[in-house]
Design a protein around this motif. Structure first.
Motif, short mmCIF file in Angstrom:
data_model
loop_
_atom_site.label_atom_id
_atom_site.label_comp_id
_atom_site.label_asym_id
_atom_site.label_seq_id
_atom_site.Cartn_x
_atom_site.Cartn_y
_atom_site.Cartn_z
N LYS A 1 0.83 -1.20 0.00
CA LYS A 1 0.00 0.00 0.00
C LYS A 1 0.86 1.25 0.00
N GLU A 2 1.92 1.26 0.80
CA GLU A 2 2.81 2.43 0.86
C GLU A 2 3.51 2.65 -0.47
N SER A 3 3.98 1.58 -1.09
CA SER A 3 4.69 1.75 -2.36
C SER A 3 3.73 2.21 -3.45
N THR A 4 2.49 1.75 -3.41
CA THR A 4 1.50 2.20 -4.39
C THR A 4 1.17 3.67 -4.17
N ALA A 5 1.08 4.08 -2.92
CA ALA A 5 0.79 5.48 -2.63
C ALA A 5 1.94 6.37 -3.08
N LYS A 6 3.17 5.93 -2.90
CA LYS A 6 4.33 6.72 -3.34
C LYS A 6 4.36 6.85 -4.85
N LYS A 7 4.03 5.78 -5.55
CA LYS A 7 4.02 5.84 -7.01
C LYS A 7 2.93 6.79 -7.50
N ALA A 8 1.78 6.79 -6.86
CA ALA A 8 0.69 7.66 -7.27
C ALA A 8 0.99 9.12 -6.96
N ALA A 9 1.73 9.39 -5.90
CA ALA A 9 2.02 10.76 -5.49
C ALA A 9 3.15 11.38 -6.32
N LYS A 10 3.92 10.58 -7.01
CA LYS A 10 5.04 11.08 -7.78
C LYS A 10 4.53 11.77 -9.05
N PRO A 11 4.90 13.04 -9.28
CA PRO A 11 4.43 13.72 -10.49
C PRO A 11 5.09 13.12 -11.73
N LYS A 12 4.30 13.04 -12.77
CA LYS A 12 4.83 12.47 -14.00
C LYS A 12 5.33 13.59 -14.91
N ARG A 13 6.40 13.31 -15.63
CA ARG A 13 6.94 14.27 -16.58
C ARG A 13 6.14 14.16 -17.87
N LYS A 14 5.91 15.30 -18.49
CA LYS A 14 5.12 15.29 -19.72
C LYS A 14 5.95 14.83 -20.91
N GLY A 15 7.20 15.18 -20.92
CA GLY A 15 8.05 14.78 -22.02
C GLY A 15 9.48 14.66 -21.54
#
Length: 84
Positions: free
Chosen positions: A57-71
């Motif tokens: 659950k923690e690792s999933t939450a960290k992945k979701a909270a990480k902003p994604k780069r557009k390019g």
């Protein structure tokens, strides 16, 4: 030289007689120990599974909270942008 072997034999024989006379009590203690070991193993397995779920659950939450780069930029584009 034979005396130590004789003494060891008498001691082992005495222990065998004592064990034979108390075999019901010994069997009960062994059963109790086995039951405790099984309970401990089940409890440990449950704790491990709960820990794994919380880590997931923690690792999933960290992945979701990480902003994604557009390019993604190449090294050359990054250097050109820095020099401009």
């Amino acid at each position: 030289m034979a005396l130590p072997i004789f003494v060891a034999g008498v001691a082992i024989g005495g222990l065998a007689v004592i064990a034979f006379n108390n075999k019901a009590k010994i069997a009960e203690e062994v059963k109790t120990g086995i039951k405790r070991a099984k309970d401990f193993a089940k409890e440990s397995l449950q704790k491990t599974e709960d820990f794994q779920k919380s880590v997931r659950k923690e690792s999933t939450a960290k992945k979701a909270a990480k902003p994604k780069r557009k390019g993604s930029k190449t090294v050359k584009e990054a250097l050109d942008a820095a020099n401009a």
